[in-house]
Each structure stands twice: as structure tokens, then as C-alpha cells.
Scaffold this active site. Sequence first.
Site, PDB file in Angstrom:
ATOM      1  CB  CYS A  98      -0.896  -0.024   1.241  1.00 51.80           C
ATOM      2  SG  CYS A  98      -1.991   1.398   1.366  1.00 51.80           S
ATOM      3  CG  HIS A 140      -5.605  -2.450  -1.258  1.00 45.39           C
ATOM      4  ND1 HIS A 140      -4.545  -3.033  -0.581  1.00 45.39           N
ATOM      5  CD2 HIS A 140      -5.368  -1.105  -1.224  1.00 45.39           C
ATOM      6  CE1 HIS A 140      -3.725  -2.076  -0.156  1.00 45.39           C
ATOM      7  NE2 HIS A 140      -4.194  -0.902  -0.541  1.00 45.39           N
ATOM      8  CD  GLU A 141      -6.573   1.276  -4.158  1.00 41.40           C
ATOM      9  OE1 GLU A 141      -6.700   2.292  -3.447  1.00 41.40           O
ATOM     10  OE2 GLU A 141      -5.482   0.705  -4.308  1.00 41.40           O
ATOM     11  CG  HIS A 144      -7.293   2.907   1.087  1.00 39.69           C
ATOM     12  ND1 HIS A 144      -6.426   3.108   2.133  1.00 39.69           N
ATOM     13  CD2 HIS A 144      -6.584   2.240   0.140  1.00 39.69           C
ATOM     14  CE1 HIS A 144      -5.251   2.566   1.833  1.00 39.69           C
ATOM     15  NE2 HIS A 144      -5.313   2.033   0.636  1.00 39.69           N
TER      16      HIS A 144
HETATM   17 NI    NI Z   1      -3.611   1.090  -0.143  1.00 36.08          NI
END
Ligand code: NI
Length: 183
Positions: A98, A140-141, A144
Site C-alpha cells: 500500500c 483493497h481500494e 480505504h
Molecule cells: Ni492502499
Amino acid sequence: MTTLPIARMGAEVLKHRAAEVTDFSDPALETFLQDMVETMHAARGVGLAAPQVSKPVRIVVFFVPAARNAGQEIPMTAMINPIITPLDDAKNDAYEACLSVPGLTGMVPRFTNIRYSYQDITGARIEREAHGFHARVVQHECDHLDGILYPQRVVDMTSLAFADVLQAEADAKGEDLELDEEG
Ligand code: NI
């Protein structure tokens, strides 16, 4: 276009749920998307979420190189207000990295098959399916946007490592190590 500074783990903006985008007529939206893409490229990432550039809104940019998606590239995509639905219970493990956690990598289980939808810059909702690495990048995104960094998803904490050390260990043993691009 502007390259924006990337917030690192510990920053408050990375810990909270980001707000929905509601005003699609705001001319600043297009500029911001361009700045996110430029920032992602400058950092050599495959994805970037708005909270990573200290803006707590539900926006993600990403792409998937053909080599990581059975030869089919997923071109640069800007997702606004994305929603993920797993298609089944299947999960797979892979090393993630990341841009907000520089230098580290860790093994993260993710859903293998998902459907996701998002709004484009006009506000129109688009729907897609994704599998494997493509599905992983999207998960993953989107994490966030909910204040979650991948280390919080690592199950086997002994897999959390500095990427260069892990690579050197694999090289010394003559092993192939597939480390994911950063997002
Ligand atoms: Ni990330």
C-alpha cells in the site's frame, strides 16, 4: 495537474469512513480525478483512494495491467461511491502492499469473485464483475473508503514483512515471490 502528497498509516484521514459524493456538477471533481491519476502514476501504484491524498470522499482510481488479468487490461477507471458484493464465499491469499504503508507487505485473504458498481463522473452507475487480482485491487481500494488499511486484514501476522527483505530471502532460496503492486 498536480501530484498530491500521500498520507501514511497513522494519519487520521485514513481511519474513518469517507463521505459519499453528491455533487456531480462541481467542476473541481474532474480536476481532482486527474490529480489522483497523476499522483498514482508518480507513485507507481495501480490504485489510489481519495483518503490517501487526505480527501475523505468515496473516490478511487485504479487500473489492472493485462499481465495481472489473464491478458485483459482493465483501463484506468475512476470510481465514485463504489459498492462491492461478493459473488460467492471463495477467498484467496496474496501479498499486498500500500502506498500509505511504504516498504511493507503482508498476506491478505480477499474474495476471489465480486460484482462491483460505481458512479462515473456524470453520476451514471456502472456495474462490473471482477476475479482474482482485479477483484483484490478493488477490495483493497474500497477498504480505504471505510478507514481500513490492509495490515488490519492480515490473518497470519508472521507474513507481515519488509518487501525488500522478503524478496532477498526468496532470491537467496531461488524461489519465485509474487508481491502485489501498491494501491
Ligand atoms: Ni492502499
